[in-house]
Scaffold this active site. Structure first.
Site, short mmCIF file in Angstrom:
data_model
loop_
_atom_site.label_atom_id
_atom_site.label_comp_id
_atom_site.label_asym_id
_atom_site.label_seq_id
_atom_site.Cartn_x
_atom_site.Cartn_y
_atom_site.Cartn_z
N SER A 1 0.84 -1.16 -0.01
CA SER A 1 -0.08 -0.10 0.04
C SER A 1 0.75 1.10 0.02
O SER A 1 1.99 1.45 0.47
CB SER A 1 -0.89 0.06 1.23
N LYS B 1 1.73 -3.51 6.74
CA LYS B 1 2.47 -3.53 5.25
C LYS B 1 3.97 -3.68 5.01
O LYS B 1 4.56 -4.19 4.34
CB LYS B 1 1.55 -2.47 4.34
N TYR C 1 -2.20 -1.07 11.17
CA TYR C 1 -2.52 -1.71 9.85
C TYR C 1 -1.52 -1.28 8.55
O TYR C 1 -0.76 -2.33 8.19
CB TYR C 1 -4.04 -1.12 9.06
P1 NAD Z 1 -11.14 -6.99 1.48
O1 NAD Z 1 -11.23 -7.01 2.95
O2 NAD Z 1 -12.31 -6.78 0.70
O3 NAD Z 1 -10.46 -8.32 0.93
C1 NAD Z 1 -9.76 -9.00 1.82
C2 NAD Z 1 -10.07 -10.63 1.97
O4 NAD Z 1 -9.27 -11.22 2.64
C3 NAD Z 1 -11.63 -10.56 2.56
O5 NAD Z 1 -12.27 -11.43 1.58
C4 NAD Z 1 -11.35 -11.46 3.73
O6 NAD Z 1 -12.50 -12.01 4.17
C5 NAD Z 1 -10.11 -12.21 3.49
N1 NAD Z 1 -9.24 -12.42 4.67
C6 NAD Z 1 -8.87 -11.81 5.73
N2 NAD Z 1 -8.09 -12.15 6.54
C7 NAD Z 1 -8.24 -13.44 6.06
C8 NAD Z 1 -7.54 -14.65 6.59
N3 NAD Z 1 -6.92 -14.78 7.71
N4 NAD Z 1 -7.54 -15.84 5.93
C9 NAD Z 1 -8.29 -15.75 4.83
N5 NAD Z 1 -9.09 -14.67 4.33
C10 NAD Z 1 -8.90 -13.62 5.00
O7 NAD Z 1 -10.01 -5.84 1.22
P2 NAD Z 1 -9.36 -5.44 -0.46
O8 NAD Z 1 -9.74 -4.05 -0.40
O9 NAD Z 1 -9.90 -6.34 -1.50
O10 NAD Z 1 -7.86 -5.62 0.09
C11 NAD Z 1 -7.23 -6.37 -0.41
C12 NAD Z 1 -5.68 -6.34 -0.03
O11 NAD Z 1 -5.25 -5.28 -0.60
C13 NAD Z 1 -5.53 -6.42 1.37
O12 NAD Z 1 -4.34 -6.88 1.72
C14 NAD Z 1 -5.33 -4.81 1.54
O13 NAD Z 1 -4.59 -4.54 2.80
C15 NAD Z 1 -4.59 -4.23 0.44
N6 NAD Z 1 -4.68 -2.96 0.20
C16 NAD Z 1 -6.19 -2.65 0.22
C17 NAD Z 1 -6.29 -1.11 -0.33
C18 NAD Z 1 -7.87 -0.73 -0.35
O14 NAD Z 1 -7.99 0.82 -0.38
N7 NAD Z 1 -8.91 -1.50 -0.66
C19 NAD Z 1 -5.25 -0.24 -0.44
C20 NAD Z 1 -4.12 -0.79 -0.24
C21 NAD Z 1 -3.98 -2.00 -0.18
#
Ligand code: NAD
Length: 338
Positions: free
Chosen positions: A126, A155, A151
């Site tokens: 991120s 990362k 959080y």
């Molecule tokens: P999201 O919460 O929609 O998706 C994450 C998924 O991981 C969910 O389906 C959740 O059920 C699953 N999950 C969480 N912990 C778990 C575990 N221990 N075992 C199995 N499944 C698990 O989030 P997103 O927005 O799709 O983000 C995906 C990735 O991208 C994450 O790592 C997040 O930190 C990163 N990210 C997101 C953003 C954003 O703004 N959305 C920005 C930068 C980075």
């Protein structure tokens, strides 16, 4: 057919990425514990691609559960690791929950990759690792600082764990993609962002306000040092972001580099007020919003220099802001019609 394991594959970015891999002819194995997503997402993926991915309801932070998936799919060529908790405010209140889930999850994934000789990892990082950069746009060489929240720190720590682990093996390779702000939904409106509870991010808050689920949108601060005073982010269409994972895997398969980092954004910053205007312009819906105090921990402005991803990956964000914002609205309407 080449096979990839996608952790967090029923989540927001994960589900759009599964679609892109399936459209490119990959076989996909999804691992998700459904802590922040819904099993019906798999039906949406099937309606778009004609194929339901193999699914395991497994917690990646649980080594024994994850073992089964890797043992059964040791012929996979890569792991795309999305599974993590991502709510910044919640991570401040419950830091250990985040360190446990996000850090142990990655440690387990790397351990299984080593054990089953799966050589390629794409990691969801991120722009939060840059904090408030002194120089904009940020490049991959910009300093990484201690992030504002637990959080964000997960990362940064995870990137460090990847670097140390790669140094100890000669077959493992990885790419960290530092996402800026993903928004929007698949053009089919079959999948999109579906936050549980009050949304943390701007776009779902906008669409939920517009549909009448929330009374009013709060704009946190209009006294920042930006042209209209509101905070600036680099909003990237989720389908463009999803495609970056496919090109990252292709890059891992052919390049000799053991570890690379890429910024994944549009290269253009938009203020909160510009996003509100784009929403009103592209949908014809007026938004009810008010200016409130700044939110602690928010940075003033950040946007990406994406030239490394453009040049090395041959990847570039394609969609316009108006198209992207409209896709989020169409998704919100479809969800509420159900
Ligand atoms: P999201 O919460 O929609 O998706 C994450 C998924 O991981 C969910 O389906 C959740 O059920 C699953 N999950 C969480 N912990 C778990 C575990 N221990 N075992 C199995 N499944 C698990 O989030 P997103 O927005 O799709 O983000 C995906 C990735 O991208 C994450 O790592 C997040 O930190 C990163 N990210 C997101 C953003 C954003 O703004 N959305 C920005 C930068 C980075």
């Amino acid at each position: 057919m080449q096979k990839v394991i996608v952790t967090g594959g029923t989540g927001y970015i994960g589900s759009h990425t599964v679609v892109e891999f399936q459209n490119e002819g990959f076989e996909v194995v999804v691992v998700d514990n459904l802590s922040n997503s819904n099993i019906e997402v798999l039906d949406g993926i099937e309606r778009i691609t004609g194929k339901k991915p193999v699914f395991y309801k497994v917690d990646v932070a649980n080594s024994a559960e994850l073992e089964k998936v890797f043992a059964e799919h040791s012929d996979s060529i890569a792991v795309i690791h999305f599974a993590a908790y991502k709510a910044v405010g919640d991570s401040v209140k419950n830091p250990l929950k985040y360190y446990h889930n996000n850090v142990e999850g990655l440690i387990n994934v790397l351990s299984k990759m080593i054990k089953y000789a799966i050589p390629n990892l794409v990691f969801s990082s991120s722009c939060t690792v840059y904090g408030q950069p002194e120089v904009l746009p940020v490049t991959e060489q910009s300093p990484v600082v201690k992030p504002e929240s637990p959080y964000g720190n997960t990362k940064k720590i995870n990137e460090e764990i990847i670097v140390d682990t790669l140094a100890s093996t000669d077959f493992l390779k990885a790419i960290s993609l530092r996402y800026f702000n993903p928004i929007g939904a698949h053009p089919s409106s079959e999948i999109g962002e579906l936050p549980i509870g009050v949304p943390d991010n701007l776009l779902p808050y906008i669409t939920q306000t517009a549909i009448g689920l929330r009374d009013e949108l709060s704009v946190f601060g209009n006294d920042y040092n930006t042209p209209d005073g509101t905070a600036i982010r680099d909003y990237i269409y989720v389908c463009d972001l999803a495609k970056a994972h496919v090109v990252a895997v292709k890059r891992l398969l052919k390049s000799k580099e053991q570890y690379e980092i890429f910024n994944i954004g549009t290269g253009k910053g938009s203020s909160v007020l510009e996003i509100i205007q784009a929403f009103e312009r592209s949908t014809g819906v007026k938004l009810n919003y008010k200016i409130v105090a700044r939110r602690p921990g928010d940075v003033e402005k950040v946007w990406a220099d994406t030239s490394k991803a453009n040049k090395v990956l041959g990847w570039k964000a394609e969609s316009s802001l108006d198209q992207t914002v409209k896709s989020a609205w169409e998704w919100e309407r479809k969800v509420r019609e159900r």
